[in-house]
Design a protein around this motif. Sequence first.
Motif, short mmCIF file in Angstrom:
data_model
loop_
_atom_site.label_atom_id
_atom_site.label_comp_id
_atom_site.label_asym_id
_atom_site.label_seq_id
_atom_site.Cartn_x
_atom_site.Cartn_y
_atom_site.Cartn_z
N ILE A 16 0.82 -1.20 0.00
CA ILE A 16 0.00 0.00 0.00
C ILE A 16 0.85 1.25 0.00
CG2 ILE A 16 -0.14 0.00 2.52
CD1 ILE A 16 -2.85 1.13 0.02
N ASP A 17 2.10 1.15 0.51
CA ASP A 17 2.99 2.30 0.53
C ASP A 17 3.45 2.68 -0.88
OD1 ASP A 17 4.25 -0.11 0.39
OD2 ASP A 17 6.08 0.57 1.37
N VAL A 18 3.34 1.78 -1.85
CA VAL A 18 3.67 2.08 -3.24
C VAL A 18 2.43 2.43 -4.03
CG1 VAL A 18 4.64 1.12 -5.37
CG2 VAL A 18 5.72 0.62 -3.17
N LEU A 19 1.31 1.78 -3.72
CA LEU A 19 0.08 2.01 -4.45
C LEU A 19 -0.45 3.43 -4.24
CD1 LEU A 19 -2.00 -1.28 -4.10
CD2 LEU A 19 -1.21 -0.20 -6.21
N ALA A 20 -0.45 3.90 -3.02
CA ALA A 20 -1.03 5.22 -2.73
C ALA A 20 -0.28 6.35 -3.45
CB ALA A 20 -1.06 5.46 -1.22
N PRO A 21 1.04 6.47 -3.32
CA PRO A 21 1.73 7.53 -4.06
C PRO A 21 1.68 7.31 -5.57
CG PRO A 21 3.34 6.14 -2.97
CD PRO A 21 2.00 5.73 -2.45
N GLY A 22 1.69 6.05 -6.02
CA GLY A 22 1.59 5.81 -7.46
C GLY A 22 0.25 6.23 -8.02
N ALA A 23 -0.82 5.93 -7.29
CA ALA A 23 -2.15 6.35 -7.74
C ALA A 23 -2.28 7.86 -7.74
CB ALA A 23 -3.21 5.72 -6.84
N PHE A 24 -1.72 8.53 -6.74
CA PHE A 24 -1.80 9.99 -6.72
C PHE A 24 -0.98 10.59 -7.85
CE2 PHE A 24 -0.31 14.18 -5.35
CZ PHE A 24 -1.53 14.80 -5.12
N LEU A 25 0.17 10.02 -8.15
CA LEU A 25 0.98 10.51 -9.26
C LEU A 25 0.25 10.32 -10.59
CD1 LEU A 25 3.76 11.66 -10.06
CD2 LEU A 25 4.55 9.31 -10.33
N SER A 26 -0.44 9.19 -10.74
CA SER A 26 -1.22 8.95 -11.95
C SER A 26 -2.39 9.90 -12.06
CB SER A 26 -1.72 7.50 -11.95
OG SER A 26 -2.54 7.26 -13.07
N LEU A 27 -2.89 10.39 -10.94
CA LEU A 27 -4.04 11.29 -10.95
C LEU A 27 -3.65 12.74 -11.14
CD1 LEU A 27 -7.08 11.97 -10.30
CD2 LEU A 27 -6.39 12.03 -7.90
N ILE A 28 -2.55 13.17 -10.52
CA ILE A 28 -2.24 14.59 -10.48
C ILE A 28 -1.73 15.13 -11.81
CG2 ILE A 28 0.16 14.38 -9.76
CD1 ILE A 28 -2.47 16.92 -8.49
N VAL A 29 -1.09 14.28 -12.62
CA VAL A 29 -0.57 14.76 -13.90
C VAL A 29 -1.69 15.20 -14.84
CG1 VAL A 29 0.73 14.10 -15.96
CG2 VAL A 29 1.57 13.46 -13.71
N PRO A 30 -2.76 14.40 -15.06
CA PRO A 30 -3.86 14.91 -15.89
C PRO A 30 -4.54 16.15 -15.32
CG PRO A 30 -4.02 12.54 -15.66
CD PRO A 30 -2.98 13.00 -14.69
N VAL A 31 -4.63 16.22 -13.99
CA VAL A 31 -5.25 17.41 -13.39
C VAL A 31 -4.42 18.65 -13.69
CG1 VAL A 31 -5.85 18.49 -11.19
CG2 VAL A 31 -6.43 16.10 -11.59
N LEU A 32 -3.10 18.55 -13.58
CA LEU A 32 -2.24 19.69 -13.88
C LEU A 32 -2.31 20.07 -15.36
CD1 LEU A 32 0.93 18.79 -11.77
CD2 LEU A 32 -0.86 20.45 -11.23
N VAL A 33 -2.39 19.08 -16.24
CA VAL A 33 -2.52 19.38 -17.67
C VAL A 33 -3.83 20.09 -17.96
CG1 VAL A 33 -2.79 18.31 -19.95
CG2 VAL A 33 -1.01 17.52 -18.40
N PHE A 34 -4.91 19.64 -17.32
CA PHE A 34 -6.21 20.27 -17.56
C PHE A 34 -6.21 21.72 -17.08
CE2 PHE A 34 -10.42 21.48 -16.01
CZ PHE A 34 -11.15 21.36 -17.17
#
Length: 305
Positions: free
Chosen positions: A270-288
């Motif tokens: 879970i220590d890898v999944l949580a930051p990985g999921a947030f990284l996957s989410l934040i990049v499209p948000v920043l692009v938008f």
Amino acid sequence: MSAPAASDPTKPSPPPRPEMGIRRGLASRIVGRTGGGLAAVLLALIALFWLMPTFGLLVSSLRDPQEMSKSGWWKVLGKPSDLTFSNYDKLLDNKDMTRAFFNTIWITVPSTLLVILIGSLAAYAFAWLEFPGRDWLFLVVVGLLVVPVQVALIPISKLYGDTGLFGTITGVVLFHVAFGLPFAVFLLRNYFAGIPRDLLEAARMDGGTDLTIFFRVILPLGLPAIASLGIFQFLWVWNDMLIALIYADTESAPLTVALQSQSRAFGANIDVLAPGAFLSLIVPVLVFFGFQRYFVQGVMAGAVK
């Protein structure tokens, strides 16, 4: 016959009849009364609730894994000192996740740029060039919008197997480009057709070729629609898992596939999944949000003339 009596100017005029006024419905009266500060507060609350999962994922990515299994993420708000970046250090040390992140960039960026370039060139041809069968060919392109991706999975798999593209980043990029072009041509052609003809004729009188007109006139004026297309294509490719799950192997898998494979051992990493999921989410948000201004202009371009 007697003449009609003159009206007395000092006499007050009768009140207007109800049918002469504008009758407002219940919905319009509610909107009129709440169109001020109350509506702004309501929209702000909706925005906060919409951002709550993103904020919760961010907080979870900064928590200790043992604490995550004991309590909810909101518990840390009372003890901000418990937040740590050690999970992101573990994420960077995980070679599978870092490789998947860069694979996502190598897939998303070329897929977006190629769709913008090829789609804008085709849209310019459909909008301003005369050639036999232009309208019928454009109808075929529009008809491709309703073709589901699942229809092409088996034929493209056989084609990729024969050409050696199966399991490569190039194969995934080509698939995204092929299925992104119909929407790109449809969107940009309608926008380019609204550009005044006088601008193109003036450029031709100055000796401009079709390529010169395209790069010097069409692209600058079509920037809002191109930015909107880029956002749509980027979000679609970045968040895709179906195409990558089928056509990409372990070495070329993007971040979505890597997160899916890591989620099989959810309790252990879970220590890898949580930051990985947030990284996957934040990049499209920043692009938008980075291209939000152009996105709104592109969406509203055909609303007013």
